[in-house]
Design a protein around this motif. Structure first.
Motif, mmCIF file in Angstrom:
data_model
loop_
_atom_site.group_PDB
_atom_site.id
_atom_site.type_symbol
_atom_site.label_atom_id
_atom_site.label_comp_id
_atom_site.label_asym_id
_atom_site.label_seq_id
_atom_site.Cartn_x
_atom_site.Cartn_y
_atom_site.Cartn_z
ATOM 1 N N PRO A 34 0.824 -1.217 0.000
ATOM 2 C CA PRO A 34 0.000 0.000 0.000
ATOM 3 C C PRO A 34 0.858 1.267 0.000
ATOM 4 C CG PRO A 34 -0.714 -1.550 1.716
ATOM 5 C CD PRO A 34 0.618 -2.012 1.232
ATOM 6 N N VAL A 35 0.626 2.119 -0.979
ATOM 7 C CA VAL A 35 1.339 3.395 -1.092
ATOM 8 C C VAL A 35 0.318 4.502 -0.876
ATOM 9 C CG1 VAL A 35 2.771 4.868 -2.550
ATOM 10 C CG2 VAL A 35 2.982 2.375 -2.715
ATOM 11 N N SER A 36 0.422 5.202 0.263
ATOM 12 C CA SER A 36 -0.600 6.174 0.630
ATOM 13 C C SER A 36 -0.398 7.532 -0.021
ATOM 14 C CB SER A 36 -0.639 6.344 2.156
ATOM 15 O OG SER A 36 0.598 6.853 2.644
ATOM 16 N N MET A 37 0.828 7.856 -0.423
ATOM 17 C CA MET A 37 1.094 9.169 -1.012
ATOM 18 C C MET A 37 2.365 9.113 -1.841
ATOM 19 S SD MET A 37 0.330 12.239 -1.659
ATOM 20 C CE MET A 37 -1.251 12.066 -0.814
ATOM 21 N N VAL A 38 2.415 9.955 -2.880
ATOM 22 C CA VAL A 38 3.602 10.076 -3.725
ATOM 23 C C VAL A 38 3.841 11.556 -3.984
ATOM 24 C CG1 VAL A 38 2.229 9.823 -5.851
ATOM 25 C CG2 VAL A 38 4.685 9.335 -5.895
ATOM 26 N N LEU A 39 5.107 11.929 -4.099
ATOM 27 C CA LEU A 39 5.486 13.320 -4.341
ATOM 28 C C LEU A 39 6.703 13.354 -5.236
ATOM 29 C CD1 LEU A 39 5.397 16.430 -3.667
ATOM 30 C CD2 LEU A 39 6.934 15.898 -1.755
ATOM 31 N N ASN A 40 6.642 14.175 -6.286
ATOM 32 C CA ASN A 40 7.817 14.440 -7.109
ATOM 33 C C ASN A 40 8.279 15.866 -6.832
ATOM 34 O OD1 ASN A 40 8.847 15.522 -10.105
ATOM 35 N ND2 ASN A 40 9.612 13.514 -9.501
ATOM 36 N N ASP A 41 9.551 16.022 -6.491
ATOM 37 C CA ASP A 41 10.112 17.329 -6.141
ATOM 38 C C ASP A 41 10.760 17.929 -7.377
ATOM 39 O OD1 ASP A 41 11.371 19.523 -5.085
ATOM 40 O OD2 ASP A 41 12.154 18.490 -3.322
ATOM 41 N N ALA A 42 10.107 18.939 -7.945
ATOM 42 C CA ALA A 42 10.628 19.565 -9.159
ATOM 43 C C ALA A 42 11.920 20.314 -8.908
ATOM 44 C CB ALA A 42 9.581 20.521 -9.734
ATOM 45 N N ARG A 43 12.256 20.596 -7.647
ATOM 46 C CA ARG A 43 13.475 21.352 -7.350
ATOM 47 C C ARG A 43 14.728 20.541 -7.613
ATOM 48 N NH1 ARG A 43 11.929 22.810 -1.285
ATOM 49 N NH2 ARG A 43 11.801 20.528 -1.385
ATOM 50 N N ASP A 44 14.669 19.230 -7.344
ATOM 51 C CA ASP A 44 15.863 18.409 -7.543
ATOM 52 C C ASP A 44 15.595 17.091 -8.252
ATOM 53 O OD1 ASP A 44 14.602 16.883 -5.622
ATOM 54 O OD2 ASP A 44 16.021 17.354 -4.023
ATOM 55 N N GLY A 45 14.335 16.853 -8.641
ATOM 56 C CA GLY A 45 14.003 15.645 -9.389
ATOM 57 C C GLY A 45 13.769 14.415 -8.548
ATOM 58 N N ALA A 46 13.826 14.530 -7.224
ATOM 59 C CA ALA A 46 13.607 13.374 -6.362
ATOM 60 C C ALA A 46 12.121 13.018 -6.305
ATOM 61 C CB ALA A 46 14.132 13.645 -4.958
ATOM 62 N N THR A 47 11.854 11.726 -6.089
ATOM 63 C CA THR A 47 10.493 11.235 -5.917
ATOM 64 C C THR A 47 10.389 10.555 -4.554
ATOM 65 O OG1 THR A 47 10.272 10.873 -8.297
ATOM 66 C CG2 THR A 47 8.676 9.771 -6.882
ATOM 67 N N TYR A 48 9.265 10.784 -3.873
ATOM 68 C CA TYR A 48 9.033 10.211 -2.548
ATOM 69 C C TYR A 48 7.771 9.359 -2.590
ATOM 70 C CZ TYR A 48 12.346 13.798 -1.054
ATOM 71 O OH TYR A 48 13.460 14.582 -0.910
ATOM 72 N N ALA A 49 7.814 8.233 -1.896
ATOM 73 C CA ALA A 49 6.658 7.343 -1.793
ATOM 74 C C ALA A 49 6.466 6.967 -0.333
ATOM 75 C CB ALA A 49 6.863 6.082 -2.631
ATOM 76 N N ALA A 50 5.256 7.216 0.183
ATOM 77 C CA ALA A 50 4.913 6.847 1.558
ATOM 78 C C ALA A 50 4.154 5.535 1.541
ATOM 79 C CB ALA A 50 4.062 7.942 2.196
#
Length: 361
Positions: A34-50
């Protein structure tokens, strides 16, 4: 026009890409989890998955541009004082929202959680600090859950004019604004009304259930809210909210998106009511206003119009920076994309796992 997006679901994170004008799933991450949230950071290109792994707790993963996923820290609540009368458990249950800080704050991230805590990271998720000033506001112990057993922060709106100004939406506790980076907070839910409360408490600001709040990037004083009891609109950065009573089909729903440059244009996905969380007449539709809520268009092109029972969660609708490309996904695993402001929708899938959040990258 964007060419990549992410879909966070009950059984993994799915990556979409555009090829020759058509969008399709091109990769899967955390398959079956289960992945509750995702975020792509346009400032440095990183992606986060909770991730919400039940018995194994909440996890947060970061992937730098061109790199591999690596586990980073998660928000951690302090021990509850032994003499506390707070009935809320001070334990992380879910990361419900993730947003980046302003462009002048490299590495800053915000996380909204269940049970109602806001956390800040200054180092790209390597560590997190509870925003004590909001956690300790008067009467926080009276906040209550809206759909969950615990209150939660689902909307985080950073002001592009001032990275220290952040507005958050809480179910159920209204909207709160800081203008000093989280040192102090003020309620911003004046004008909202909660029909589920006794009549004399219906307009109490910290009893409101804003399902989702979004801010217009280029007109940041403009906010839209899909509330449990209707649609509300603010043109003064949340100081006052006005109910929008012209919405067709229904004013109940969870998702809202606002055009990044035109604060008068916003999209909603109506459901019948709290007690019937399905599309009106079992026919999926998106509604759009181009004039600040004075009127709406009902958009059905390409969407299922028979035996459709899809519900779109709070984070299941998003508009890209071009202001015309929209991505929408449902708890029934339907995924649709529009390249023309919602006038017509391409079906990407009808059988993904239940979707929690969508994001363009």
């Amino acid at each position: 026009m964007p060419d990549r997006a992410f879909i966070a679901t009950r059984k993994g994170l799915f990556e979409l890409a555009a090829k020759g004008g058509e969008w399709a799933v091109v990769d899967k991450h955390f398959y079956g989890e289960p992945v509750s949230m995702v975020l792509n950071d346009a400032r440095d290109g990183a992606t986060y998955a909770a991730l919400n792994l039940g018995h194994f707790g909440c996890k947060l993963q970061r992937r730098d541009a061109g790199g591999e996923w690596q586990e980073v820290a998660v928000p951690v609540y302090p021990p509850k004082p032994e003499d506390s009368t707070d009935k809320t458990e001070w334990t992380l249950r879910q990361i419900w929202s993730l947003e980046t800080g302003g462009p002048d704050q490299p590495g800053v991230l915000w996380a909204g959680t269940l049970p109602g805590g806001l956390f800040r990271s200054n180092d790209r998720g390597d560590s997190w600090q509870l925003v004590d000033s909001l956690w300790n506001v008067e009467n926080r112990s009276q906040w209550f859950g809206g759909g969950y057993d615990y209150p939660g922060i689902h909307s985080i709106c950073v002001d592009p004019r001032n990275s220290n100004a952040v507005l958050v939406g809480v179910s159920c506790a209204g909207a709160w604004l800081t203008e000093d980076g989280g040192a102090t907070w003020s309620l911003r839910a004046k004008g909202m009304r909660a029909n589920y409360m006794p009549p004399d408490l219906a307009e109490q600001e910290d009893a409101q259930d804003p399902h989702r709040i979004v801010r217009c990037q280029d007109e940041p004083d403009v906010l839209w809210c899909q509330h449990h009891c209707g649609i509300w609109h603010s043109t003064d950065n949340g100081r006052n909210w006005a109910e929008v009573k012209t919405a067709p089909l229904s004013s109940f729903g969870f998702a809202v998106a606002v055009h990044p440059r035109d604060g008068n244009t916003a999209w909603f996905v109506p459901g019948v009511a709290d007690q019937q969380r399905v599309p009106v007449d079992a026919a999926l539709a998106v509604t759009r206003t181009n004039d600040g809520g004075a009127s709406f268009a009902v958009l059905r092109g390409g969407l299922p119009q028979e035996h459709c029972y899809d519900l779109v969660y709070r984070h299941g609708l998003v508009v890209a920076d071009d202001g015309k490309t929209l991505l929408m996904a449902s708890t029934t695993g339907g995924v649709w994309l529009s390249a023309n402001g919602g006038d017509y929708w391409q079906t990407i899938s009808l059988n993904l796992p239940p979707v929690y959040a969508v994001r363009f990258a």
